[in-house]
Write a protein that holds these residues in place. Structure first.
Motif, mmCIF file in Angstrom:
data_model
loop_
_atom_site.group_PDB
_atom_site.id
_atom_site.type_symbol
_atom_site.label_atom_id
_atom_site.label_comp_id
_atom_site.label_asym_id
_atom_site.label_seq_id
_atom_site.Cartn_x
_atom_site.Cartn_y
_atom_site.Cartn_z
ATOM 1 N N VAL A 30 -20.177 117.683 15.350
ATOM 2 C CA VAL A 30 -20.148 117.621 16.808
ATOM 3 C C VAL A 30 -21.324 118.411 17.349
ATOM 4 N N GLU B 92 -20.706 121.095 23.486
ATOM 5 C CA GLU B 92 -19.350 121.566 23.725
ATOM 6 C C GLU B 92 -18.782 120.933 24.984
ATOM 7 N N ALA C 296 -19.925 117.231 24.743
ATOM 8 C CA ALA C 296 -19.909 117.176 23.281
ATOM 9 C C ALA C 296 -20.107 115.740 22.790
ATOM 10 N N ARG D 71 -19.744 113.491 19.285
ATOM 11 C CA ARG D 71 -19.191 113.471 17.935
ATOM 12 C C ARG D 71 -20.044 112.534 17.085
ATOM 13 N N ASP E 159 -17.519 111.302 12.537
ATOM 14 C CA ASP E 159 -16.106 111.373 12.920
ATOM 15 C C ASP E 159 -15.218 111.096 11.708
ATOM 16 N N SER F 7 -19.487 120.390 11.219
ATOM 17 C CA SER F 7 -18.497 121.070 12.056
ATOM 18 C C SER F 7 -17.200 121.284 11.285
#
Length: 249
Positions: A19, A22, A26, A28, A31, A67
């Motif tokens: 990711v 924030e 954010a 992704r 995934d 992440s």
């Protein structure tokens, strides 16, 4: 999620998430990707723009941090290692070929090839060095500096530099992107030959179906997720798969 890494797997992603940013901004990029890459095979990673293919390669190569999830180089979990261990893995176990050749202009071709080994205090295997420069057509160019070489020759020097340390995995990021079609085809043939003749493992990101057709396998991504794969790809099968992914967006 745990993935058992068997002996033929060179590098793998396990439930990998990446990711960027924030909160509401954010993104992704990956995934929950789980995929393995077998030793001694040439795999291309493909997908539409923004699919996460470069992010996946950068995480697999230890150039970017995940992440969550795991990146396994052999049985080493790169996501659990301190920076010094990652640096050593990139230097000793991983090879890189990029769209930009990243050669030092003041060094000869020979010195560029051996530079990573010199920095690591290691001596090149003379037989492998000779085999590489001969097969890559560089024997008559070793005293030339990058400015005296064509783009295709510079990429061959970069490929020899990546292979001379016998990496467990060679990552290639759009390696023909700055080359004309003839030079690009030559580099792809050389990548293919390194798999066949040296048992090299190659993971290549490309947007070009023609380039992907040199691979043993194509892994497809879309929106940061696995979207299928193609064994023994050809231009038609890759083109159809990419068109189907684009139509489904």
């Amino acid at each position: 999620m745990q993935m058992k890494v068997v002996g033929h797997t060179a590098v793998a992603a396990v439930d990998l998430v990446k990711v960027y940013g924030e909160g509401d901004t954010a993104v992704r990029a990956l995934d929950g990707v789980t995929v393995g890459f077998d030793r001694g095979r040439f795999t291309a990673i493909m997908g539409p723009s923004g699919s996460g293919k470069s992010t996946l390669m950068h995480c697999l190569a230890g150039l970017d941090t995940a992440s969550s999830g795991q990146v396994l180089l052999g049985e080493t979990d790169l996501t659990r290692q301190p920076d010094r261990v990652l640096t050593r893995a990139r230097r000793e176990r991983i090879g890189f070929v990029f769209q930009s050749f990243n050669l030092l202009p003041q060094l000869t071709a020979a010195a560029n090839i051996t530079l990573p080994l010199d920095l690591a205090g290691r001596t090149p295997d003379p037989q492998l060095f000779d085999r590489l420069v001969t097969s890559l057509g560089l024997a008559g160019r070793l005293t030339h500096r990058p400015s005296e070489l064509s783009g295709g020759q510079q990429q061959r020097v970069a490929l020899a530099r990546a292979l001379v340390s016998r990496p467990e995995v060679l990552f290639a990021d759009e390696p023909t992107g700055n080359l004309d079609s003839r030079s690009g085809a030559e580099v792809l043939h050389l990548l293919r030959d390194s798999v066949r003749d040296l048992g090299q493992t190659i993971v290549m990101v490309t947007h070009d179906p023609g380039a992907a057709a040199y691979a043993d396998r194509v892994v497809l991504l879309a929106d940061g997720r696995l979207a299928g794969e193609i064994d023994r790809p050809d231009i038609a099968s890759v083109t159809d798969a990419l068109q189907n992914l684009a139509a489904a967006r």
